[in-house]
Design an enzyme around this catalytic site. Structure first.
Site, PDB file in Angstrom:
ATOM      1  N   ARG A   1       0.848  -1.204   0.000  1.00  0.00           N
ATOM      2  CA  ARG A   1       0.000   0.000   0.000  1.00  0.00           C
ATOM      3  C   ARG A   1       0.879   1.247   0.000  1.00  0.00           C
ATOM      4  O   ARG A   1       0.551   2.260  -0.597  1.00  0.00           O
ATOM      5  CB  ARG A   1      -0.956   0.000   1.215  1.00  0.00           C
ATOM      6  CG  ARG A   1      -1.768   1.284   1.319  1.00  0.00           C
ATOM      7  CD  ARG A   1      -3.072   1.177   2.117  1.00  0.00           C
ATOM      8  NE  ARG A   1      -3.020   0.265   3.242  1.00  0.00           N
ATOM      9  CZ  ARG A   1      -2.403   0.525   4.414  1.00  0.00           C
ATOM     10  NH1 ARG A   1      -1.818   1.679   4.606  1.00  0.00           N
ATOM     11  NH2 ARG A   1      -2.408  -0.375   5.379  1.00  0.00           N
TER      12      ARG A   1
ATOM     13  N   TYR B   1     -16.560  18.088 -14.431  1.00  0.00           N
ATOM     14  CA  TYR B   1     -16.975  16.689 -14.372  1.00  0.00           C
ATOM     15  C   TYR B   1     -17.997  16.472 -13.249  1.00  0.00           C
ATOM     16  O   TYR B   1     -17.768  16.893 -12.101  1.00  0.00           O
ATOM     17  CB  TYR B   1     -15.729  15.821 -14.157  1.00  0.00           C
ATOM     18  CG  TYR B   1     -16.026  14.359 -14.013  1.00  0.00           C
ATOM     19  CD1 TYR B   1     -16.539  13.635 -15.083  1.00  0.00           C
ATOM     20  CD2 TYR B   1     -15.802  13.693 -12.811  1.00  0.00           C
ATOM     21  CE1 TYR B   1     -16.829  12.284 -14.947  1.00  0.00           C
ATOM     22  CE2 TYR B   1     -16.080  12.345 -12.672  1.00  0.00           C
ATOM     23  CZ  TYR B   1     -16.596  11.649 -13.748  1.00  0.00           C
ATOM     24  OH  TYR B   1     -16.879  10.326 -13.615  1.00  0.00           O
TER      25      TYR B   1
ATOM     26  N   ASP C   1      -7.542  20.051 -13.115  1.00  0.00           N
ATOM     27  CA  ASP C   1      -7.901  18.752 -13.703  1.00  0.00           C
ATOM     28  C   ASP C   1      -7.522  18.820 -15.182  1.00  0.00           C
ATOM     29  O   ASP C   1      -8.156  19.526 -15.966  1.00  0.00           O
ATOM     30  CB  ASP C   1      -9.404  18.507 -13.505  1.00  0.00           C
ATOM     31  CG  ASP C   1      -9.861  17.144 -14.039  1.00  0.00           C
ATOM     32  OD1 ASP C   1      -9.161  16.576 -14.901  1.00  0.00           O
ATOM     33  OD2 ASP C   1     -10.923  16.659 -13.604  1.00  0.00           O
TER      34      ASP C   1
ATOM     35  N   LYS D   1      -8.600   7.912 -18.793  1.00  0.00           N
ATOM     36  CA  LYS D   1      -8.938   8.490 -20.087  1.00  0.00           C
ATOM     37  C   LYS D   1      -7.732   8.444 -21.033  1.00  0.00           C
ATOM     38  O   LYS D   1      -7.303   7.373 -21.404  1.00  0.00           O
ATOM     39  CB  LYS D   1      -9.489   9.908 -19.878  1.00  0.00           C
ATOM     40  CG  LYS D   1     -10.480  10.024 -18.696  1.00  0.00           C
ATOM     41  CD  LYS D   1     -11.780   9.272 -18.932  1.00  0.00           C
ATOM     42  CE  LYS D   1     -12.654   9.122 -17.684  1.00  0.00           C
ATOM     43  NZ  LYS D   1     -12.985  10.352 -16.975  1.00  0.00           N
TER      44      LYS D   1
HETATM   45  C1  LIG Z   1     -13.470  10.717 -15.699  1.00  0.00           C
HETATM   46  C2  LIG Z   1     -13.103  12.016 -15.147  1.00  0.00           C
HETATM   47  C3  LIG Z   1     -12.804  12.167 -13.787  1.00  0.00           C
HETATM   48  C4  LIG Z   1     -12.939  11.024 -12.789  1.00  0.00           C
HETATM   49  O1  LIG Z   1     -12.015  10.021 -13.026  1.00  0.00           O
HETATM   50  P1  LIG Z   1     -12.287   8.448 -12.728  1.00  0.00           P
HETATM   51  O2  LIG Z   1     -11.045   7.818 -13.222  1.00  0.00           O
HETATM   52  O3  LIG Z   1     -13.523   8.075 -13.492  1.00  0.00           O
HETATM   53  O4  LIG Z   1     -12.494   8.318 -11.261  1.00  0.00           O
HETATM   54  C5  LIG Z   1     -12.399  13.413 -13.338  1.00  0.00           C
HETATM   55  N1  LIG Z   1     -12.305  14.458 -14.187  1.00  0.00           N
HETATM   56  C6  LIG Z   1     -12.583  14.357 -15.496  1.00  0.00           C
HETATM   57  C7  LIG Z   1     -12.438  15.544 -16.376  1.00  0.00           C
HETATM   58  C8  LIG Z   1     -13.001  13.144 -16.018  1.00  0.00           C
HETATM   59  O5  LIG Z   1     -13.304  13.056 -17.321  1.00  0.00           O
END
Ligand SMILES: *Cc1c(COP(=O)(O)O)cnc(C)c1O
Length: 387
Positions: free
Chosen positions: A54, A106, A178, A203
């Site tokens: 961990r 998001y 982000d 993504k």
């Molecule tokens: C998908 C997404 C998230 C969240 O990420 P996960 O891997 O699904 O937990 C946060 N910000 C954006 C812009 C996203 O597209």
């Protein structure tokens, strides 16, 4: 390869070599998947830097070093999902602290802030961050964090990262960006003054729709220590196989992003000229309200866009959403295959309808994650679905 030897190399070289050291025990060119929970110590406290998985794992360490290099940061931490990475950032705060967050972002981030953290006494103010003056106006002595997303999901709004970073520094707050939509190939927020970059590695970094993962990248060692403490104490760490997948994804990030950008240009212009299409939200258009800022802070415009039909009914949107053959109807984005999504009922359903509509996220909005198939096939598919 180490951070320093890749310092002056180009983006492609960084993507391919970041974090990759031949395995010292065998010479294996690819980082092994260290599927282990613990590490043997020769005597109490005598170990090779790894105690319990961990806290440390060599596959994760290789990925974290790659993430730091490709975001031009000193440190990176990998998490079990994008929202787990966001969760760790909010855990830097204490009851009474305030966060200024973008009103268009998001849905899962919004849900985490409002449904999970508000009850712990952290308050969130949502403002339109595309105008930095709104951020300045919202700052109080309790503001500890500014959270922005650019381009935004799903309206492709652009926030001036450098301008917000200046405001954040003056106020003594932490700025977290982000960077999921742009990916490190198109935009590096740390270079523009951000304190933390957050990614849903699920993504573009992973790129193949086969893993859930998140990341934080930063330059400040104190911030890194605090976030590492949260990572190991709260335990939202990714498994070694998932780390291997993202590490492998990063090796082709530059070629994939180039192809996403090329297809994005073609699909955006095709939709804009389509007689049945009303608005196309894509920051690459010269008349996009923040196109100049997008050009200044991004190296390309990516493969994400949203659009509305002239017929604003849900039925018309539903017909398109259910008729594409190459674009699969699914949440998520950033994979090599094209996806089509209905934010109001899917990715952004957790945002109350009035909030959504107020921010321009209408019921008929359709979002595309443009993959790297042949552009002509994608255009033909959208053509037959729009009719
Ligand atoms: C998908 C997404 C998230 C969240 O990420 P996960 O891997 O699904 O937990 C946060 N910000 C954006 C812009 C996203 O597209």
């Amino acid at each position: 390869m180490s951070n320093t030897s890749l310092e002056n190399t180009g983006l492609a070289t960084k993507m391919i070599h970041a974090g990759a050291e031949p395995d010292p025990s065998t010479g294996a060119i690819m980082t092994p998947i260290f599927q282990t929970s613990t590490y043997v110590q020769s005597s109490p406290g005598q170990h090779k830097g790894y105690e319990y998985a961990r806290s440390q794992n060599p596959t994760r360490a290789a990925l974290e070093s790659a993430l730091a290099i490709i975001e031009n940061g000193k440190y990176a931490l990998a998490f079990s999902s994008g929202v787990a990475a966001t969760d760790a950032v909010i855990k830097l705060l204490s009851p009474g602290d305030e966060v200024i967050a973008a009103s268009d972002m998001y849905g899962g981030t919004y849900r985490l802030f409002i449904k999970v953290f508000e009850k712990f006494g952290i308050s969130f103010k949502f403002v339109d961050t595309t105008d930095p003056a709104n951020v300045s106006a919202a700052i109080t002595s309790k503001t500890k964090l500014i959270w922005i997303e650019t381009p935004t999901n799903p309206l492709m709004n652009i926030t001036d990262i450098a301008a917000i970073a200046t405001i954040s520094k003056q106020a003594g707050t932490i700025l977290c960006v982000d960077n999921t939509f742009a990916s490190p190939y198109l935009q590096n927020p740390l270079d523009l003054g951000a304190d933390i970059v957050m990614h849903s590695s699920t993504k573009y970094l992973g790129g193949h729709s086969d893993v859930i993962q998140g990341a934080l990248i930063m330059n400040d060692s104190l911030l890194k220590d605090q976030l590492y403490f949260i990572q190991k104490s709260c335990g939202a760490v990714p498994g070694p196989f998932d780390c291997f997948l993202v590490l492998r994804g990063i090796k082709t990030l530059h070629v994939r992003m180039k192809a996403h950008c090329e297809n994005g240009v073609i699909v955006a212009h095709y939709l804009r000229n389509h007689p049945k299409v009303d608005k196309v939200f894509w920051c690459g258009f010269e008349d996009h309200i923040n196109h100049e800022i997008a050009k200044k802070q991004m190296r390309g415009f990516g493969g994400m866009l949203s659009f509305t039909l002239k017929d604003e009914s849900i039925e018309a949107a539903t017909k398109v959403l259910s008729s594409t053959k190459l674009f699969s109807l699914a949440e998520s984005l950033g994979g090599v295959e094209s996806l089509i999504n209905h934010p109001a009922s899917m990715t952004h359903a957790s945002i109350p309808r009035e909030e959504r509509i107020k921010n321009g996220l209408t019921d008929g909005l359709i979002r595309l994650s443009i993959g790297i198939e042949d552009a002509a096939d994608l255009v033909a598919d959208l053509g037959q679905a729009i009719g």
